[in-house]
Design an enzyme around this catalytic site. Structure first.
Site, PDB file in Angstrom:
ATOM      1  CB  SER A 142      -0.968  -0.036   1.179  1.00 58.07           C
ATOM      2  OG  SER A 142      -1.912   0.984   1.094  1.00 58.07           O
ATOM      3  CG  ASP A 286      -2.991   4.134  -1.380  1.00 56.93           C
ATOM      4  OD1 ASP A 286      -3.782   3.963  -2.327  1.00 56.93           O
ATOM      5  OD2 ASP A 286      -2.936   3.369  -0.400  1.00 56.93           O
ATOM      6  CG  ASP A 290      -6.015   0.522  -0.800  1.00 54.02           C
ATOM      7  OD1 ASP A 290      -5.243   1.506  -0.777  1.00 54.02           O
ATOM      8  OD2 ASP A 290      -5.950  -0.409   0.028  1.00 54.02           O
TER       9      ASP A 290
END
Length: 540
Positions: A142, A286, A290
């Site tokens: 992430s 990002d 998400d």
């Protein structure tokens, strides 16, 4: 010492990666026991739906052995005959880890489909349900620093795994032998059809008719650009102006120290572009797309909306475009309490969950919207949610539609925020986040707070102090403390589940009886006072 060396030698014997093998051999040759302890003293544990950590050799790092063991553990829990979909982002080793996972899962008798290229995490979450798979895996860290990677697992409902499944997988991983003995098998690579199906689903959200909007956008060196551009084109929006230096995937994230839109400096290039082109809004994803961040112009330049501000705007939009009285909206214990008021005004049900989308998506039947303050949103319609996880593409598309509708009426997102403040009271939130090098500092701070809760914060009496480690109001136990303060204020303190941080979430609610600007100033003073006292109490 001998045990550490033995573990390292056994690990080295099974490591198929020349890079991490050479790294570990050098550590063994040097006799660096502290480094061996950091890698072999503890293994990566399943946290927020899977694994996440720094790349490197050993069970305390992300590497090919760790990933193959995770795949074998997942295979053991699923059993042969099932179907697993695998996605991956553009971080270092993400494609390698995805293919290692595919080979191990296929070797265990499962059918495996791998997404055609590095794609946003929400595409993988969508694909699990779209293809009727039994589970999904995405390889991503992430918004973590460049040297990290991760392994996130989804179940057949398209949501991230929760207990007891995570514990079952962890136990199965512990039973895996040397990875060189694991059978391997062939997998299928999906075509672009699955991406087109995802785009059809998110562009079917209620987006209105207005499309006149100038957008500045950055994917922060991640994988969101192509998918977001395709979604905008399919929905009839003009292509966003992209930050050229951040448009292509780059696992080193050269222009940002932390590729997280919430981090200081991460949005500087995007805000500069927005100012140059006179953008109506700034959008950012990002690196795995998400999450969605939004910036807006003000008389003093652009500013970023908080996750809670955007969460309230998207909630009102969804509830305005749905009518079923059984519809449900959900957020977390650390997000603003505003969503409860919005739900009540629209005759909708409201639920509060633990932190994380794995819990939001399990809030109950009829869920049409979920959000968390950390820029995560799942936007739905009367037909439900197209993605049962955070979806930075669907959120970006929806906020663009919201801004375009406001623009046609001569208004902005800031005007919509003022409308909500007048209607529900000004819900102002902020965070105090402390990053540490030594995790024991966080444990110590939480212990001190439990032993001696503060009597007041920011001049407001602490009316109640709830230790959520024992569970509360139907919530599972979690390592968090919640303080209710006098005058409609609240503080929640918890360790981050994905980063070495202690995170504190502050909220004050100020009635608006005159100018909204005056209420905002009052709220800012109140939050600053609470933050000052809380910082002193934490002593970090």
């Amino acid at each position: 010492m001998r045990d550490l060396v033995r573990q390292a030698e056994e690990w080295l014997a099974q490591d198929p990666d020349p890079e991490t093998g050479e790294e570990l051999a050098k550590i063994l040759d040097s006799g660096d026991l502290a480094e061996l302890e950091s890698r072999f003293g503890a293994k990566l544990e399943f946290g927020t739906a899977g694994l996440r950590g720094e790349l490197g050799a050993g069970p305390g790092r992300m590497n090919r052995v760790t990933v193959m063991r995770a795949a074998a553990g997942l295979a053991a829990v699923l059993g042969p005959g099932g179907h697993v979909v695998i996605g991956y982002d553009a971080r270092h080793n993400s494609e390698v880890f995805a293919h290692d996972s595919a080979a191990v899962l296929a070797g265990a008798g499962l059918r495996v489909s791998v997404l055609p290229r590095p794609l946003p995490t929400p595409v993988l979450a969508f694909a699990v349900r779209h293809l009727g798979a039994d589970a999904g895996v995405t390889v991503t860290a992430s918004h973590n620093p460049p040297r990290d990677n991760g392994y996130k697992v989804y179940w057949g409902d398209g949501s991230q795994i929760v207990p007891p499944v995570d514990g079952e997988i962890s136990a199965a991983i512990d039973a895996v032998g040397p990875v060189g003995e694991l059978p391997r098998g062939p997998w299928a690579t999906l075509g672009e059809d699955v991406v087109h199906a995802y785009l059809a689903a998110v562009t079917a959200l209620p987006l209105g008719e207005d499309r006149e909007l100038r957008v500045a956008y950055t994917p922060l060196h991640g994988v969101g650009a192509a998918t977001l551009a395709a979604a905008f084109e399919r929905a009839g929006f003009a292509a966003p102006e992209m930050v050229a230096a951040q448009a292509e995937p780059d696992p080193d994230f050269p222009t940002v120290p932390f590729p997280n839109p919430e981090e200081p400096g991460a949005m500087d290039l995007a805000l500069g572009l927005a100012a140059r082109i006179g953008a109506d809004i700034v959008l950012a994803n990002d690196p795995d797309a998400d999450r969605c961040a939004v910036g807006v112009p003000t008389p003093d330049g652009f500013r970023m909306l908080t996750g809670d501000e955007l969460g309230g705007l998207l909630a009102e939009h969804v509830l305005t475009h749905t009518s079923d009285p059984s519809r449900l909206v959900a957020t977390t214990i650390v997000s603003s309490s505003l969503l409860a008021g919005i739900a009540a005004a629209h005759g909708a049900r409201y639920a509060e969950t633990l932190t994380g989308f794995k819990w939001i998506m399990r809030a109950g039947e009829g869920l049409v919207y979920g959000y968390e303050e950390a820029l995560g949103y799942s936007v739905g319609s009367g037909q439900g949610l197209p993605v049962r996880d955070k979806d930075g593409i669907g959120a970006a598309l929806t906020v663009a539609a919201l801004a375009a509708t406001a623009k046609r009426a001569g208004r902005t997102l800031l005007d919509l925020l003022d409308d909500q403040a007048r209607r529900y009271g000004l819900h102002a939130t902020s965070q105090l986040s402390v990053r540490v090098a030594d995790l024991s500092l966080i444990d110590g701070a939480m212990r001190r707070l439990r032993e001696a809760p503060p009597a007041s914060l920011g001049g407001r009496a602490v009316e109640s102090a709830d230790d959520l480690a024992a569970g509360s109001a139907g919530l599972p136990p979690t390592d968090a403390l919640r303080y209710t303060l006098s005058g409609r204020a609240r503080v929640v303190v918890r360790p981050s589940g994905t980063e070495p941080k202690l995170k504190c979430y502050l909220e004050v609610v100020v009635p608006v009886t005159g100018d909204v600007a005056d209420a905002r100033a009052e709220a800012a003073r109140a939050l600053a006072a609470v933050t000052e006292d809380l910082s002193a109490v934490l002593a970090l």
